[in-house]
Design an enzyme around this catalytic site. Structure first.
Site, PDB file in Angstrom:
ATOM      1  NE  ARG A 126      24.244 -11.597 -37.688  1.00  8.04           N
ATOM      2  CZ  ARG A 126      24.479 -11.840 -36.415  1.00  8.04           C
ATOM      3  NH1 ARG A 126      24.284 -10.914 -35.512  1.00  8.04           N
ATOM      4  NH2 ARG A 126      24.904 -13.018 -36.013  1.00  8.04           N
TER       5      ARG A 126
ATOM      6  N   GLY B  64      15.663  -5.700 -18.740  1.00  4.50           N
ATOM      7  CA  GLY B  64      15.164  -4.495 -18.065  1.00  4.50           C
ATOM      8  C   GLY B  64      14.723  -4.762 -16.635  1.00  4.50           C
TER       9      GLY B  64
ATOM     10  CG  HIS C 288      27.972  -6.457 -27.873  1.00  2.23           C
ATOM     11  ND1 HIS C 288      28.724  -7.234 -27.054  1.00  2.23           N
ATOM     12  CD2 HIS C 288      26.694  -6.848 -27.670  1.00  2.23           C
ATOM     13  CE1 HIS C 288      27.923  -8.063 -26.375  1.00  2.23           C
ATOM     14  NE2 HIS C 288      26.695  -7.846 -26.746  1.00  2.23           N
TER      15      HIS C 288
ATOM     16  NE  ARG D  79      28.254 -13.225 -22.029  1.00  2.00           N
ATOM     17  CZ  ARG D  79      27.328 -12.709 -22.829  1.00  2.00           C
ATOM     18  NH1 ARG D  79      27.673 -12.073 -23.932  1.00  2.00           N
ATOM     19  NH2 ARG D  79      26.048 -12.851 -22.532  1.00  2.00           N
TER      20      ARG D  79
ATOM     21  CG  ASP E  33      31.407  -8.221 -25.084  1.00  2.00           C
ATOM     22  OD1 ASP E  33      30.515  -9.084 -25.042  1.00  2.00           O
ATOM     23  OD2 ASP E  33      31.371  -7.241 -25.862  1.00  2.00           O
TER      24      ASP E  33
HETATM   25  N1  APR Z   1       8.869   0.632 -25.770  1.00  2.00           N
HETATM   26  C1  APR Z   1       9.073   0.014 -24.608  1.00  2.00           C
HETATM   27  N2  APR Z   1       9.300  -1.312 -24.502  1.00  2.00           N
HETATM   28  C2  APR Z   1       9.309  -2.027 -25.637  1.00  2.00           C
HETATM   29  C3  APR Z   1       9.102  -1.443 -26.904  1.00  2.00           C
HETATM   30  C4  APR Z   1       8.881  -0.043 -26.946  1.00  2.00           C
HETATM   31  N3  APR Z   1       8.681   0.599 -28.088  1.00  2.00           N
HETATM   32  N4  APR Z   1       9.175  -2.429 -27.824  1.00  2.00           N
HETATM   33  C5  APR Z   1       9.424  -3.576 -27.182  1.00  2.00           C
HETATM   34  N5  APR Z   1       9.512  -3.346 -25.857  1.00  2.00           N
HETATM   35  C6  APR Z   1       9.724  -4.276 -24.758  1.00  2.00           C
HETATM   36  C7  APR Z   1       9.026  -5.617 -24.971  1.00  2.00           C
HETATM   37  O1  APR Z   1       7.638  -5.509 -24.706  1.00  2.00           O
HETATM   38  C8  APR Z   1       9.753  -6.493 -23.969  1.00  2.00           C
HETATM   39  O2  APR Z   1       9.100  -6.514 -22.708  1.00  2.00           O
HETATM   40  O3  APR Z   1      11.081  -4.635 -24.639  1.00  2.00           O
HETATM   41  C9  APR Z   1      11.117  -5.812 -23.818  1.00  2.00           C
HETATM   42  C10 APR Z   1      12.272  -6.691 -24.272  1.00  2.00           C
HETATM   43  O4  APR Z   1      12.370  -7.731 -23.359  1.00  2.00           O
HETATM   44  P1  APR Z   1      12.786  -9.231 -23.746  1.00  2.00           P
HETATM   45  O5  APR Z   1      12.043  -9.648 -24.980  1.00  2.00           O
HETATM   46  O6  APR Z   1      12.699 -10.053 -22.509  1.00  2.00           O
HETATM   47  O7  APR Z   1      14.316  -9.080 -24.207  1.00  2.00           O
HETATM   48  P2  APR Z   1      15.577  -8.969 -23.233  1.00  2.00           P
HETATM   49  O8  APR Z   1      16.164 -10.310 -23.033  1.00  2.00           O
HETATM   50  O9  APR Z   1      15.236  -8.141 -22.058  1.00  2.00           O
HETATM   51  O10 APR Z   1      16.587  -8.155 -24.170  1.00  2.00           O
HETATM   52  C11 APR Z   1      16.349  -6.793 -24.466  1.00  2.00           C
HETATM   53  O11 APR Z   1      18.663  -6.203 -24.558  1.00  2.00           O
HETATM   54  O12 APR Z   1      20.576  -7.495 -24.394  1.00  2.00           O
HETATM   55  C12 APR Z   1      19.683  -6.871 -25.265  1.00  2.00           C
HETATM   56  O13 APR Z   1      19.768  -8.271 -27.259  1.00  2.00           O
HETATM   57  C13 APR Z   1      18.972  -7.877 -26.163  1.00  2.00           C
HETATM   58  O14 APR Z   1      18.070  -6.222 -27.663  1.00  2.00           O
HETATM   59  C14 APR Z   1      17.767  -7.088 -26.577  1.00  2.00           C
HETATM   60  C15 APR Z   1      17.472  -6.250 -25.326  1.00  2.00           C
END
Ligand code: APR
Length: 307
Positions: A87, A12, A174, A150, A147
């Site tokens: 999963r 994000g 995916h 990559r 994909d």
């Molecule tokens: N509302 C808003 N944000 C949320 C919520 C929610 N209800 N629940 C979790 N989050 C936030 C977390 O607090 C965290 O900051 O989502 C964020 C996820 O960030 P990361 O753990 O860094 O994960 P990231 O690598 O960004 O991946 C996010 O994208 O590519 C996909 O598989 C990956 O599903 C994953 C997503």
């Protein structure tokens, strides 16, 4: 143009930064449940803007008021799989998160186009569409662009050519059953099947399928985010600038490619109205069977959802 990015984690925050750098909106809003994280990252990003000479307001929030009247909403919220979690456990946890994000966001931005990035991608795109009660044109899953990127990178490395001249197509869900299409993957217009032997093609296809886990195995504590955010922003750009690019995206299929009521990656025209067209290409029987199998896997997962 106002764009909301939900989830201020790796994907994000990197997505938000790329949107700001490319000036694809006047305002970018970052939302997360963690107190202070979206606010801090947004302010930090905004403080870079005088140096980068970009005029984009970046705002962080734990609630949705600040996201009102967004044109595009990108959902990256979710959790990664933890030890001992199946999963299906992950799917149901992220389902609850994505459902909450989609319904909260659409309540204040009823006209927005939603791009879903959270995994398992195709299932989460379905959850968002149902939760937000949106037409299929406005809920698009990001997977195929990543994909394909990559696959393009691996082809360029293998042939020692510029990534610029490499195009690739990947269809299907995916997941492990994604369908890279070597026949439609080219270097300066030449199909890679003319440039590489079958063994090499198979090796690159396998590496593409395993592209996500390859990064996880390096990082150990997280998953990929540079390429996923770049792919997401390419989709946003095609919508914002009404470029009408043809990109592989996960969309809700209603008969296209012989598939019904499920999300799967297919070539899609992206413009100001979101998904403007699904491009149907002729697949050979093996490719069609692989796509059907991949879509069936998504349908089976959707069936297991606790919605
Ligand atoms: N509302 C808003 N944000 C949320 C919520 C929610 N209800 N629940 C979790 N989050 C936030 C977390 O607090 C965290 O900051 O989502 C964020 C996820 O960030 P990361 O753990 O860094 O994960 P990231 O690598 O960004 O991946 C996010 O994208 O590519 C996909 O598989 C990956 O599903 C994953 C997503």
């Amino acid at each position: 143009m106002k764009i909301t990015v939900i989830g201020a984690g790796n994907v994000g925050a990197t997505t938000a930064q790329r949107l700001v750098d490319k000036q694809l909106a006047n305002e970018v809003v970052l939302v997360d449940v963690l107190e202070g994280i979206p606010q801090g990252k947004a302010l930090d990003m905004f403080e870079a803007s005088p140096v980068e000479k970009v005029d984009v307001r970046v705002v962080g929030s734990n609630t949705y008021d600040a996201t009102a009247k967004s044109d595009i909403v990108v959902i990256t919220a979710g959790i990664a799989r933890k030890p001992g979690m199946s999963r299906d456990d992950l799917m149901n946890t992220n389902c609850a998160i994505v459902r909450n994000c989609a319904s909260s966001a659409v309540a204040v931005s009823p006209d927005a186009i939603f791009i879903v990035v959270s995994n398992p991608l195709d299932v989460m795109a379905y959850v968002a569409m149902k939760a937000a009660k949106l037409p299929r044109e406005r809920v698009i899953g990001m997977a195929g662009v990543l994909d394909a990127a990559r696959f393009r990178s691996f082809i360029a490395l293998e042939l020692n050519v510029s990534v610029e001249d490499v195009n690739a197509f990947v269809l299907g869900g995916h997941g492990d059953s994604m369908v890279p299409l070597p026949r439609y993957s080219t270097v300066a217009g030449i199909p890679i099947t003319e440039l590489l032997d079958q063994q090499a093609v198979d090796r690159l296809v396998k590496r593409t399928r395993d592209g996500g886990i390859e990064i996880v195995n390096f990082l150990k504590t997280g998953s990929a985010y540079y390429a996923p955010s770049a792919a997401t922003v390419a989709m946003v750009e095609s919508i914002v600038r009404n470029k009408k690019r043809i990109l592989p995206c996960s969309v809700y299929l209603q008969g296209e490619y012989g598939l019904q009521n499920t999300f799967a990656g297919v070539p899609v025209k992206l413009g100001r109205n979101g998904m403007e067209q699904i491009i149907q290409i002729k697949l050979n029987p093996d490719e069609q069977a692989a796509l059907a199998k991949s879509a069936a896997d998504v349908t089976a997962s959707i069936g297991k959802l606790q919605m």
